[in-house]
Motif scaffolding. Structure first.
Motif: not given
Length: 188
Positions: A151-162
């Motif tokens: 539900x958020x892009x937070x982890x993706x913005x910090x380099x975590x895929x999946x």
């Protein structure tokens, strides 16, 4: 009825013709692109069994439209276009929060918090920043923050895929942060 009394066979024939469903010719749009600007021709097509060939009846011409506009009109005649007020017109396939995460992370970068934590750009530093931003935005536990990854892009913005792993992305990052506690406190 007077037909029934004198000619009973004509009455039933007459009723049969009235009850017979009529097939309306379908209108379609033919697009001609041989000229400078495309032209749409509204026409019906029907089969003439005597001549054993298809015939066309032109209804109207559509001029001064782009090719894309004519293709959209053509799709609507085919039934491929959904009305704007229909529930099927827009479907939310996936929705994710981006704005708050991006703004909090940009604020963290402007405050140079990343450099205060560690001088090198390591993955665990990004994970710590994700937890800090997640705590500000969602005010929830680390496990809940990891479960929000869809539900958020937070982890993706910090380099975590999946899907982030709580042990690897949260607790291991906090252990590294704890090792650097004195250095961080001196920089602040």
């Amino acid at each position: 009825m007077h037909l029934k009394g004198n000619f009973p066979f004509l009455y039933w024939f007459y009723v049969y013709i009235l009850a017979m469903p009529t097939k309306e010719p379908k209108i379609h749009l033919e697009i001609q692109t041989s000229r400078k600007s495309p032209v749409g021709i509204l026409r019906t097509t029907f089969w003439v069994s005597d001549q054993k060939k298809y015939r066309h009846h032109q209804i109207a011409r559509i001029k001064n439209k782009t090719l894309n506009e004519l293709r959209l009109i053509q799709a609507s005649f085919r039934g491929d276009v959904v009305p704007a007020d229909s529930r099927e017109a827009t479907q939310n396939i996936r929705s994710r929060e981006l704005g708050a995460s991006r703004e909090i992370l940009s604020l963290i970068n402007r405050l140079n918090l990343q450099r205060m934590i560690y001088s090198r750009n390591e993955p665990w530093v990004q994970h710590v920043l994700a937890m800090v931003a997640g705590r500000i935005i969602y005010q929830d536990s680390k496990l809940a923050l990891c479960n929000m990854w869809e539900n958020t892009c937070l982890w993706e913005l910090c380099g975590v895929e999946g899907r982030p792993q709580v042990q690897k992305h949260c607790y291991a990052a906090m252990d590294e942060l704890l090792k650097r506690k004195k250095s961080i406190q001196q920089k602040m």
